[in-house]
Design a protein around this motif. Structure first.
Motif, PDB file in Angstrom:
ATOM      1  N   LEU A 297      -5.491   4.478   5.145  1.00  0.00           N
ATOM      2  CA  LEU A 297      -4.754   5.609   5.713  1.00  0.00           C
ATOM      3  C   LEU A 297      -3.258   5.498   5.473  1.00  0.00           C
ATOM      4  CD1 LEU A 297      -6.714   6.055   9.077  1.00  0.00           C
ATOM      5  CD2 LEU A 297      -6.638   7.671   7.159  1.00  0.00           C
ATOM      6  N   ILE A 298      -2.736   4.268   5.469  1.00  0.00           N
ATOM      7  CA  ILE A 298      -1.319   4.066   5.160  1.00  0.00           C
ATOM      8  C   ILE A 298      -1.015   4.572   3.750  1.00  0.00           C
ATOM      9  CG2 ILE A 298       0.339   2.260   4.524  1.00  0.00           C
ATOM     10  CD1 ILE A 298       0.479   2.784   7.426  1.00  0.00           C
ATOM     11  N   ALA A 299      -1.900   4.251   2.811  1.00  0.00           N
ATOM     12  CA  ALA A 299      -1.718   4.716   1.433  1.00  0.00           C
ATOM     13  C   ALA A 299      -1.794   6.243   1.359  1.00  0.00           C
ATOM     14  CB  ALA A 299      -2.772   4.084   0.523  1.00  0.00           C
ATOM     15  N   MET A 300      -2.733   6.840   2.084  1.00  0.00           N
ATOM     16  CA  MET A 300      -2.887   8.288   2.069  1.00  0.00           C
ATOM     17  C   MET A 300      -1.662   8.983   2.675  1.00  0.00           C
ATOM     18  SD  MET A 300      -6.905   8.573   3.183  1.00  0.00           S
ATOM     19  CE  MET A 300      -6.914  10.380   3.147  1.00  0.00           C
ATOM     20  N   PHE A 301      -1.143   8.433   3.764  1.00  0.00           N
ATOM     21  CA  PHE A 301       0.055   8.996   4.378  1.00  0.00           C
ATOM     22  C   PHE A 301       1.218   8.955   3.386  1.00  0.00           C
ATOM     23  CE2 PHE A 301       3.964   8.418   6.918  1.00  0.00           C
ATOM     24  CZ  PHE A 301       3.918   9.574   7.686  1.00  0.00           C
ATOM     25  N   SER A 302       1.341   7.873   2.663  1.00  0.00           N
ATOM     26  CA  SER A 302       2.412   7.728   1.678  1.00  0.00           C
ATOM     27  C   SER A 302       2.259   8.735   0.541  1.00  0.00           C
ATOM     28  CB  SER A 302       2.419   6.301   1.122  1.00  0.00           C
ATOM     29  OG  SER A 302       2.553   5.360   2.163  1.00  0.00           O
ATOM     30  N   MET A 303       1.010   9.016   0.156  1.00  0.00           N
ATOM     31  CA  MET A 303       0.774  10.030  -0.878  1.00  0.00           C
ATOM     32  C   MET A 303       1.260  11.398  -0.414  1.00  0.00           C
ATOM     33  SD  MET A 303      -3.059   9.036  -2.172  1.00  0.00           S
ATOM     34  CE  MET A 303      -3.580   7.333  -2.015  1.00  0.00           C
TER      35      MET A 303
ATOM     36  N   VAL B 161      -9.257  10.260  -5.407  1.00  0.00           N
ATOM     37  CA  VAL B 161      -9.513   9.084  -6.241  1.00  0.00           C
ATOM     38  C   VAL B 161      -8.704   7.891  -5.759  1.00  0.00           C
ATOM     39  CG1 VAL B 161      -9.226   8.125  -8.562  1.00  0.00           C
ATOM     40  CG2 VAL B 161     -10.157  10.427  -8.270  1.00  0.00           C
ATOM     41  N   ALA B 162      -7.402   8.110  -5.513  1.00  0.00           N
ATOM     42  CA  ALA B 162      -6.537   7.006  -5.071  1.00  0.00           C
ATOM     43  C   ALA B 162      -6.928   6.514  -3.681  1.00  0.00           C
ATOM     44  CB  ALA B 162      -5.077   7.450  -5.081  1.00  0.00           C
ATOM     45  N   SER B 163      -7.324   7.426  -2.805  1.00  0.00           N
ATOM     46  CA  SER B 163      -7.717   7.031  -1.449  1.00  0.00           C
ATOM     47  C   SER B 163      -8.986   6.219  -1.452  1.00  0.00           C
ATOM     48  CB  SER B 163      -7.900   8.276  -0.574  1.00  0.00           C
ATOM     49  OG  SER B 163      -6.693   8.998  -0.438  1.00  0.00           O
ATOM     50  N   ALA B 164      -9.948   6.591  -2.292  1.00  0.00           N
ATOM     51  CA  ALA B 164     -11.195   5.830  -2.385  1.00  0.00           C
ATOM     52  C   ALA B 164     -10.904   4.397  -2.823  1.00  0.00           C
ATOM     53  CB  ALA B 164     -12.144   6.508  -3.370  1.00  0.00           C
ATOM     54  N   LEU B 165     -10.019   4.247  -3.810  1.00  0.00           N
ATOM     55  CA  LEU B 165      -9.662   2.903  -4.271  1.00  0.00           C
ATOM     56  C   LEU B 165      -8.913   2.132  -3.186  1.00  0.00           C
ATOM     57  CD1 LEU B 165      -9.546   0.813  -6.515  1.00  0.00           C
ATOM     58  CD2 LEU B 165      -7.496   1.960  -7.396  1.00  0.00           C
ATOM     59  N   ALA B 166      -7.987   2.814  -2.508  1.00  0.00           N
ATOM     60  CA  ALA B 166      -7.220   2.161  -1.442  1.00  0.00           C
ATOM     61  C   ALA B 166      -8.121   1.722  -0.293  1.00  0.00           C
ATOM     62  CB  ALA B 166      -6.133   3.103  -0.925  1.00  0.00           C
TER      63      ALA B 166
ATOM     64  N   MET C 191       0.836  -1.208   0.000  1.00  0.00           N
ATOM     65  CA  MET C 191       0.000   0.000   0.000  1.00  0.00           C
ATOM     66  C   MET C 191       0.869   1.255   0.000  1.00  0.00           C
ATOM     67  SD  MET C 191      -3.088  -1.135  -0.151  1.00  0.00           S
ATOM     68  CE  MET C 191      -4.244   0.136   0.367  1.00  0.00           C
ATOM     69  N   ILE C 192       2.018   1.177   0.665  1.00  0.00           N
ATOM     70  CA  ILE C 192       2.953   2.303   0.662  1.00  0.00           C
ATOM     71  C   ILE C 192       3.478   2.542  -0.747  1.00  0.00           C
ATOM     72  CG2 ILE C 192       5.244   3.052   1.441  1.00  0.00           C
ATOM     73  CD1 ILE C 192       4.648   1.581   4.095  1.00  0.00           C
ATOM     74  N   VAL C 193       3.855   1.462  -1.435  1.00  0.00           N
ATOM     75  CA  VAL C 193       4.333   1.590  -2.811  1.00  0.00           C
ATOM     76  C   VAL C 193       3.241   2.194  -3.696  1.00  0.00           C
ATOM     77  CG1 VAL C 193       5.131   0.320  -4.845  1.00  0.00           C
ATOM     78  CG2 VAL C 193       5.946  -0.325  -2.567  1.00  0.00           C
ATOM     79  N   PHE C 194       2.016   1.737  -3.514  1.00  0.00           N
ATOM     80  CA  PHE C 194       0.885   2.282  -4.283  1.00  0.00           C
ATOM     81  C   PHE C 194       0.758   3.781  -4.054  1.00  0.00           C
ATOM     82  CE2 PHE C 194      -3.628   3.576  -3.949  1.00  0.00           C
ATOM     83  CZ  PHE C 194      -3.986   3.497  -5.295  1.00  0.00           C
ATOM     84  N   GLY C 195       0.734   4.199  -2.786  1.00  0.00           N
ATOM     85  CA  GLY C 195       0.570   5.617  -2.468  1.00  0.00           C
ATOM     86  C   GLY C 195       1.686   6.477  -3.027  1.00  0.00           C
TER      87      GLY C 195
ATOM     88  N   PHE D 120     -13.406  -3.509  10.585  1.00  0.00           N
ATOM     89  CA  PHE D 120     -13.645  -2.265   9.852  1.00  0.00           C
ATOM     90  C   PHE D 120     -12.446  -1.335  10.000  1.00  0.00           C
ATOM     91  CE2 PHE D 120     -15.448   2.065   9.520  1.00  0.00           C
ATOM     92  CZ  PHE D 120     -16.022   1.972   8.259  1.00  0.00           C
ATOM     93  N   GLY D 121     -11.897  -1.268  11.203  1.00  0.00           N
ATOM     94  CA  GLY D 121     -10.722  -0.438  11.444  1.00  0.00           C
ATOM     95  C   GLY D 121      -9.517  -0.896  10.661  1.00  0.00           C
ATOM     96  N   GLY D 122      -9.395  -2.218  10.439  1.00  0.00           N
ATOM     97  CA  GLY D 122      -8.303  -2.729   9.627  1.00  0.00           C
ATOM     98  C   GLY D 122      -8.341  -2.200   8.208  1.00  0.00           C
ATOM     99  N   GLY D 123      -9.543  -2.113   7.645  1.00  0.00           N
ATOM    100  CA  GLY D 123      -9.687  -1.546   6.307  1.00  0.00           C
ATOM    101  C   GLY D 123      -9.319  -0.075   6.271  1.00  0.00           C
ATOM    102  N   LEU D 124      -9.755   0.662   7.304  1.00  0.00           N
ATOM    103  CA  LEU D 124      -9.393   2.075   7.388  1.00  0.00           C
ATOM    104  C   LEU D 124      -7.883   2.243   7.516  1.00  0.00           C
ATOM    105  CD1 LEU D 124     -12.122   3.481   9.831  1.00  0.00           C
ATOM    106  CD2 LEU D 124     -11.999   3.785   7.357  1.00  0.00           C
ATOM    107  N   TYR D 125      -7.268   1.368   8.299  1.00  0.00           N
ATOM    108  CA  TYR D 125      -5.822   1.441   8.503  1.00  0.00           C
ATOM    109  C   TYR D 125      -5.078   1.308   7.178  1.00  0.00           C
ATOM    110  CZ  TYR D 125      -1.147   0.049  10.028  1.00  0.00           C
ATOM    111  OH  TYR D 125       0.215  -0.038  10.189  1.00  0.00           O
ATOM    112  N   MET D 126      -5.460   0.345   6.364  1.00  0.00           N
ATOM    113  CA  MET D 126      -4.799   0.134   5.076  1.00  0.00           C
ATOM    114  C   MET D 126      -4.956   1.360   4.170  1.00  0.00           C
ATOM    115  SD  MET D 126      -3.344  -2.937   4.900  1.00  0.00           S
ATOM    116  CE  MET D 126      -3.428  -3.823   3.339  1.00  0.00           C
TER     117      MET D 126
END
Length: 256
Positions: A160-166, A111-116, A74-78, A152-158
């Protein structure tokens, strides 16, 4: 260009890049595969645990054992979502089409966060379902206290990791530099700071350490951070917001 047009443009760019499918698929597969492996081992060795370890056994959190590795994808994606345009030189064309840099970055991140987040939710619920199936009689049910929140929090965590990387990628602009900082930080530095007595109080406020709290159902001995599950996630959200604000400020102040 209208915001709706910018969003459509960013979605077109996102789905036309091969790295999008590869990184998100890798996050899903690795998280489920490692979680399944750990669940099989835990189920087979449950009888060898001490009485205290059996009482504090957290089947829900155990099914997310692969998320520590899956989050690296997810970090690489972001990072690639934001920095690939800088490395290819396409950022000049993009900013010429969308001169309002704040709108450009916000649309890309949205857009990327919604997909992530969608992939994160599918990954989290999938890892939980597979892990609990493999845990047999030691499994937890989605209706048990705290379990739905954790999944549900696990999904949010994933997500948010992508968003932080962005946000970090928007600040640093370079994919190599961004990954060279984020990968060691999440894979090594954060774990070291969170597990060494002298630095544990600092480590528990790092984004991944704090965010992990939302996925825990059974409190662990010696693990009593000064925040609850949603408090930990809120700390992570603050980190994400700071990274994105920093990225927006850098984009506004520097030439492409």
């Amino acid at each position: 260009m209208a915001v709706s047009q910018v969003l459509r443009s960013e979605w077109t760019k996102l789905r036309s890049v091969r790295s999008t499918a590869w990184t998100l698929s890798l996050a899903f597969v690795v998280t489920l595969a490692l979680g399944a492996l750990i669940s099989i081992v835990a189920n087979a060795s449950f009888g060898d645990l001490s009485a205290e370890e059996q009482l504090t056994f957290d089947p829900t959190f155990l099914s997310f054992a692969g998320m520590g590795i899956g989050q690296l994808a997810m970090i690489v994606f972001g990072v690639l979502v934001v920095s690939s345009e800088y490395s290819s030189g396409m950022i000049r064309t993009s900013l010429a089409a969308v001169p309002r840099r704040g709108t450009f970055l916000l649309s890309k991140v949205a857009v990327a966060s919604a997909l992530a987040l969608v992939v994160g939710m599918v990954t989290s619920f999938g890892a939980f379902a597979l892990g609990q199936t493999l845990l047999g009689e030691h499994r937890a049910a989605l209706g048990d206290p705290g379990v739905l929140r954790a999944v549900f929090g696990g999904g949010l965590y994933m997500g948010l990791i992508a968003m932080f990387s962005m946000g970090i990628a928007a600040v640093l602009r370079s994919p190599l530099l961004s990954l060279g900082i984020l990968m060691p930080f999440f894979f090594l530095v954060s774990n070291i700071l969170g597990n060494v007595d002298a630095t544990r109080e600092i480590g528990q406020y790092l984004p991944d350490q704090a965010g992990n709290a939302v996925m825990q159902v059974v409190p662990q001995p010696g693990d009593s951070p000064p925040y609850g599950p949603w408090g930990g996630l809120a700390i992570m959200v603050v980190w994400v917001a700071a990274a994105l604000v920093g990225g927006a400020l850098v984009m506004r102040s520097r030439d492409a």
